[in-house]
Design an enzyme around this catalytic site. Structure first.
Site, short mmCIF file in Angstrom:
data_model
loop_
_atom_site.label_atom_id
_atom_site.label_comp_id
_atom_site.label_asym_id
_atom_site.label_seq_id
_atom_site.Cartn_x
_atom_site.Cartn_y
_atom_site.Cartn_z
N SER A 167 -17.70 6.15 31.96
CA SER A 167 -16.58 6.98 31.53
C SER A 167 -15.26 6.21 31.43
O SER A 167 -14.30 6.73 30.88
CB SER A 167 -16.39 8.16 32.49
OG SER A 167 -15.85 7.73 33.72
N LYS A 205 -11.08 7.77 38.00
CA LYS A 205 -10.49 8.32 36.78
C LYS A 205 -9.00 7.97 36.71
O LYS A 205 -8.39 7.57 37.70
CB LYS A 205 -10.63 9.85 36.74
CG LYS A 205 -12.05 10.35 36.56
CD LYS A 205 -12.61 10.05 35.20
CE LYS A 205 -14.01 10.62 35.01
NZ LYS A 205 -15.00 9.93 35.81
#
Length: 246
Positions: A167, A205
């Site tokens: 990701s 993230k």
């Protein structure tokens, strides 16, 4: 004075600890109180902790000790003992990913950064794996250490995690990379962080702030940005360096 939900949760935790010797999971608490999300349980536990009825121990996310019951609630005996945990800072308890579907376990820093006689080489503990993809449950697993030059580090304490997932590929972070994280519980918008969600999931993230909410943004268009309330996200550290093996 406790609300009905707070009292119901306290009684449920106390009864389960007497029966099993361990506290119930967040999912079990949610189902017992007929709540729709675990964030509601998190708020209730925080309220009980602030009022001196519960204490969360630093060795793992599910370690909860019942300190007392409200007047009139009654307890026939002392609560079942909770395994002792070594002392650790309350505000920083990072969780890391070892794989599988185990429950979240906050990381206890057990390896100190070491500088060799030359004053240059720094030993950084590798504390397991972190999800760079869909957040998965986390478990502590200190495996080994890596040696780095202090030129690649920020001030403070650090630990390293092995990346699992894709990701963050557009930020140059690939599956199998080692990310070096500076321990801290605050970060600026745009920083890449280790985030602990609902005390149970850890993920890597980019942090964005959207009003009072926190957005955890992937660097891959295949993944959606997660927007969460601030009570659901704990910052566990900030990315400062990356190690890649060829």
């Amino acid at each position: 004075m406790l609300t009905r939900k707070q009292l119901d949760l306290l009684r449920f935790i106390d009864e389960r600890m007497r029966e099993d010797g361990v506290p119930p999971s967040f999912d079990e608490m949610k189902d017992a109180l007929d709540l729709k999300s675990k964030s509601g349980i998190h708020r209730l536990i925080t309220a009980l902790e602030e009022r001196g009825f519960l204490r969360r121990l630093p060795n793992r996310a599910r370690a909860i000790e019942v300190l007392r019951m409200p007047d009139g609630a009654g307890r026939s005996s002392a609560p079942a003992p909770v395994p002792a945990a070594p002392a650790a800072p309350r505000r920083f308890t990072p969780s890391v990913v070892e794989g599988g579907r185990s429950k979240a376990v906050p990381l206890r820093p057990s390896t100190t950064q070491m500088v060799d006689d030359s004053g240059r080489a720094v030993s950084i503990p590798v504390m397991g794996r972190i999800a760079a993809g869909t957040p998965i449950s986390a478990i502590q697993n200190q495996s080994h250490a890596i040696t780095m030059s202090p030129d690649f580090l920020a001030g403070g304490e650090h630990y390293a995690l092995e990346v699992r997932g894709d990701s963050m590929v557009e930020a140059g972070i690939l599956d199998g990379d080692l990310v070096v994280i500076r321990k801290q519980d605050t970060a600026n918008t745009g920083d890449i962080i280790v985030a602990l969600i609902d005390d149970e999931e850890a993920t890597l993230k980019r942090l964005r702030r959207r009003g009072s909410s926190i957005a955890l943004e992937a660097a891959n268009p295949a993944y959606e940005t997660r927007v969460l309330g601030p009570d659901r996200v704990q910052i566990q550290g900030r990315l400062v360096s990356l190690v890649r093996r060829y």
